[in-house]
Design a protein around this motif. Sequence first.
Motif, mmCIF file in Angstrom:
data_model
loop_
_atom_site.group_PDB
_atom_site.id
_atom_site.type_symbol
_atom_site.label_atom_id
_atom_site.label_comp_id
_atom_site.label_asym_id
_atom_site.label_seq_id
_atom_site.Cartn_x
_atom_site.Cartn_y
_atom_site.Cartn_z
ATOM 1 N N GLU A 231 0.833 -1.199 0.000
ATOM 2 C CA GLU A 231 0.000 0.000 0.000
ATOM 3 C C GLU A 231 0.871 1.253 0.000
ATOM 4 O OE1 GLU A 231 -3.625 0.255 0.045
ATOM 5 O OE2 GLU A 231 -3.129 -1.714 -0.780
ATOM 6 N N TRP A 232 1.988 1.201 0.730
ATOM 7 C CA TRP A 232 2.913 2.338 0.783
ATOM 8 C C TRP A 232 3.499 2.599 -0.611
ATOM 9 C CZ3 TRP A 232 4.009 5.483 4.935
ATOM 10 C CH2 TRP A 232 5.096 6.349 4.809
ATOM 11 N N LYS A 233 3.893 1.549 -1.287
ATOM 12 C CA LYS A 233 4.441 1.690 -2.638
ATOM 13 C C LYS A 233 3.410 2.323 -3.568
ATOM 14 C CE LYS A 233 6.245 -1.030 -6.518
ATOM 15 N NZ LYS A 233 6.645 -2.375 -6.986
ATOM 16 N N ARG A 234 2.188 1.871 -3.468
ATOM 17 C CA ARG A 234 1.129 2.394 -4.331
ATOM 18 C C ARG A 234 0.824 3.858 -4.013
ATOM 19 N NH1 ARG A 234 -4.446 2.298 -4.359
ATOM 20 N NH2 ARG A 234 -4.562 1.246 -2.355
ATOM 21 N N ALA A 235 0.895 4.210 -2.723
ATOM 22 C CA ALA A 235 0.538 5.565 -2.310
ATOM 23 C C ALA A 235 1.650 6.583 -2.556
ATOM 24 C CB ALA A 235 0.152 5.568 -0.830
ATOM 25 N N PHE A 236 2.897 6.168 -2.307
ATOM 26 C CA PHE A 236 3.997 7.135 -2.326
ATOM 27 C C PHE A 236 5.062 6.843 -3.382
ATOM 28 C CE2 PHE A 236 2.362 7.204 2.076
ATOM 29 C CZ PHE A 236 2.017 8.546 2.149
ATOM 30 N N GLY A 237 4.930 5.723 -4.105
ATOM 31 C CA GLY A 237 5.909 5.385 -5.117
ATOM 32 C C GLY A 237 7.133 4.719 -4.514
ATOM 33 N N GLY A 238 8.117 4.422 -5.367
ATOM 34 C CA GLY A 238 9.331 3.772 -4.891
ATOM 35 C C GLY A 238 9.117 2.295 -4.649
ATOM 36 N N ASP A 239 9.888 1.760 -3.704
ATOM 37 C CA ASP A 239 9.809 0.339 -3.387
ATOM 38 C C ASP A 239 8.759 0.072 -2.317
ATOM 39 O OD1 ASP A 239 11.923 -0.174 -5.137
ATOM 40 O OD2 ASP A 239 13.413 0.231 -3.572
ATOM 41 N N ALA A 240 8.406 -1.199 -2.170
ATOM 42 C CA ALA A 240 7.469 -1.607 -1.122
ATOM 43 C C ALA A 240 8.250 -1.802 0.179
ATOM 44 C CB ALA A 240 6.741 -2.887 -1.526
ATOM 45 N N ARG A 241 8.864 -0.738 0.614
ATOM 46 C CA ARG A 241 9.714 -0.757 1.820
ATOM 47 C C ARG A 241 9.426 0.494 2.646
ATOM 48 N NH1 ARG A 241 14.925 -3.574 1.391
ATOM 49 N NH2 ARG A 241 16.011 -1.754 2.238
ATOM 50 N N ILE A 242 9.205 0.300 3.928
ATOM 51 C CA ILE A 242 9.000 1.410 4.849
ATOM 52 C C ILE A 242 10.069 1.309 5.931
ATOM 53 C CG2 ILE A 242 7.365 2.635 6.316
ATOM 54 C CD1 ILE A 242 5.146 0.874 5.094
ATOM 55 N N PRO A 243 10.882 2.344 6.144
ATOM 56 C CA PRO A 243 11.893 2.278 7.211
ATOM 57 C C PRO A 243 11.219 2.364 8.579
ATOM 58 C CG PRO A 243 11.871 4.478 6.242
ATOM 59 C CD PRO A 243 10.915 3.635 5.435
ATOM 60 N N GLN A 244 10.970 1.212 9.176
ATOM 61 C CA GLN A 244 10.122 1.165 10.365
ATOM 62 C C GLN A 244 10.901 1.143 11.675
ATOM 63 O OE1 GLN A 244 7.405 -2.157 9.610
ATOM 64 N NE2 GLN A 244 7.172 -1.402 7.527
ATOM 65 N N ALA A 245 11.941 0.334 11.754
ATOM 66 C CA ALA A 245 12.645 0.182 13.029
ATOM 67 C C ALA A 245 14.081 -0.250 12.780
ATOM 68 C CB ALA A 245 11.933 -0.845 13.919
ATOM 69 N N GLY A 246 14.910 -0.005 13.772
ATOM 70 C CA GLY A 246 16.310 -0.421 13.712
ATOM 71 C C GLY A 246 16.872 -0.434 15.113
ATOM 72 N N ILE A 247 18.190 -0.373 15.224
ATOM 73 C CA ILE A 247 18.808 -0.363 16.547
ATOM 74 C C ILE A 247 19.563 0.941 16.763
ATOM 75 C CG2 ILE A 247 18.970 -2.868 16.703
ATOM 76 C CD1 ILE A 247 22.013 -2.553 16.169
ATOM 77 N N ALA A 248 19.563 1.384 18.004
ATOM 78 C CA ALA A 248 20.287 2.584 18.412
ATOM 79 C C ALA A 248 21.227 2.228 19.555
ATOM 80 C CB ALA A 248 19.314 3.676 18.852
ATOM 81 N N VAL A 249 22.354 2.925 19.613
ATOM 82 C CA VAL A 249 23.322 2.750 20.698
ATOM 83 C C VAL A 249 23.227 3.966 21.607
ATOM 84 C CG1 VAL A 249 25.763 2.525 21.266
ATOM 85 C CG2 VAL A 249 24.847 1.329 19.297
ATOM 86 N N LEU A 250 23.209 3.721 22.920
ATOM 87 C CA LEU A 250 22.950 4.767 23.891
ATOM 88 C C LEU A 250 24.174 5.060 24.747
ATOM 89 C CD1 LEU A 250 20.102 3.612 23.116
ATOM 90 C CD2 LEU A 250 19.378 4.189 25.426
ATOM 91 N N GLY A 251 24.116 6.239 25.389
ATOM 92 C CA GLY A 251 25.109 6.603 26.398
ATOM 93 C C GLY A 251 26.511 6.730 25.842
ATOM 94 N N PRO A 252 27.523 6.574 26.711
ATOM 95 C CA PRO A 252 28.916 6.729 26.284
ATOM 96 C C PRO A 252 29.320 5.775 25.174
ATOM 97 C CG PRO A 252 28.756 6.703 28.691
ATOM 98 C CD PRO A 252 27.413 6.317 28.165
ATOM 99 N N LEU A 253 28.646 4.629 25.096
ATOM 100 C CA LEU A 253 29.002 3.635 24.086
ATOM 101 C C LEU A 253 28.859 4.186 22.667
ATOM 102 C CD1 LEU A 253 29.892 0.623 24.092
ATOM 103 C CD2 LEU A 253 27.490 0.033 23.749
ATOM 104 N N ARG A 254 27.950 5.149 22.494
ATOM 105 C CA ARG A 254 27.698 5.666 21.143
ATOM 106 C C ARG A 254 28.907 6.405 20.572
ATOM 107 N NH1 ARG A 254 26.476 9.690 24.480
ATOM 108 N NH2 ARG A 254 26.448 11.851 23.711
ATOM 109 N N ASP A 255 29.824 6.851 21.446
ATOM 110 C CA ASP A 255 30.998 7.587 20.989
ATOM 111 C C ASP A 255 32.202 6.688 20.739
ATOM 112 O OD1 ASP A 255 29.810 10.140 20.999
ATOM 113 O OD2 ASP A 255 30.023 10.253 23.173
#
Length: 353
Positions: A231-255
């Motif tokens: 439905e996203w592809k049909r509505a907005f074009g491009g691929d049938a892919r929505i960037p929904q979730a991933g991983i984040a690194v927190l605190g001092p570790l991120r540096d």
Amino acid sequence: MHASRRRFLATSALGLGVAIATRRAQAILADADTPAAAPRHLTRLVLAGPPASVSNPLVRIAESGALADLADEVRFIGWRDPDQLRVMTLDGKADVLAMPVNVAANLYNRGAKLRLVNVSAWGILWIVSRDPDVHTLKDLVGKEVAMPFRGDMPDIVFSLLAEREGIDPRNDLRLRYVASPIDAMQLLLLRRVDHALLAEPAVSMALRKSGSFPVSLVAPELYRAIDLQQEWKRAFGGDARIPQAGIAVLGPLRDSSDAVARIAAAYRSGLAWCQANAKACGEIVAKQVPMLSAEAIADAVGHGHMDAVPAREARPALESLFRLLLQKSPGLVGGKLPPDDFYASLPATSAKT
């Protein structure tokens, strides 16, 4: 002053400047090569995620000892809803968190110390229905739909798509908000609703339970009615892919660039292992997330579009989504596009998939 004297002083000054610059460069190179540049070994590394496919690689990391070089203990813990996720982030209860991308942007723009490492969930949202004749969002007009995570990713994607179809979600539909996809699944199985928006593996779990004994005595026959990615592809074009979730690194570790690169590589390897070993993946994840069945988790591996794309590579897709959210409700992403620092920088070798 005599000309030769002036030339001597000028040459001396130039030589001194070159010497200082050389020593500074040597110091920088020396610092980069010292052990201090390596990631600090931790007593404990906490990985956290929801009962969804985005968490599978994190469970694999904890189970396999893939990051034993970073920490004495690596463990996975779950979060149930976005409110709990936000508390875990702000209170520093985890070091690596799987989360919806809009939540990551919102928290960063409000001062949270995090960086987005990757986007891995690109297609895990479906409308599951008891009605075999439901194929489009317009088929849901006037009907009740169970909707998890009010104001967060499933609700956001659904609302954007509905509005693109000329549907007012508040007036043309009856949205029944619940705490999680698992709660929406239970409403379907108990015949309390006929339609629900679910994320994998809740989709696969609902389909399995609706055809299994003893749940089949009360559960309806269910259908994968609407693939929201298509439905996203049909509505907005491009691929049938929505960037929904991933991983984040927190605190001092991120540096710690080395540590972030190790975490990114371990997640990518964990995802590849799960995709190649769906049954075994289901077994280890079910031990950590008892509300899910091993069979449903394995089924979901074949249906959810998972691809660990480094955050900087995913930035164009993310910013396209974030701009839509800024038009709809700026608060969803903290009022602005997150800056360059939001996106973790990975070495080229770590960015390859």
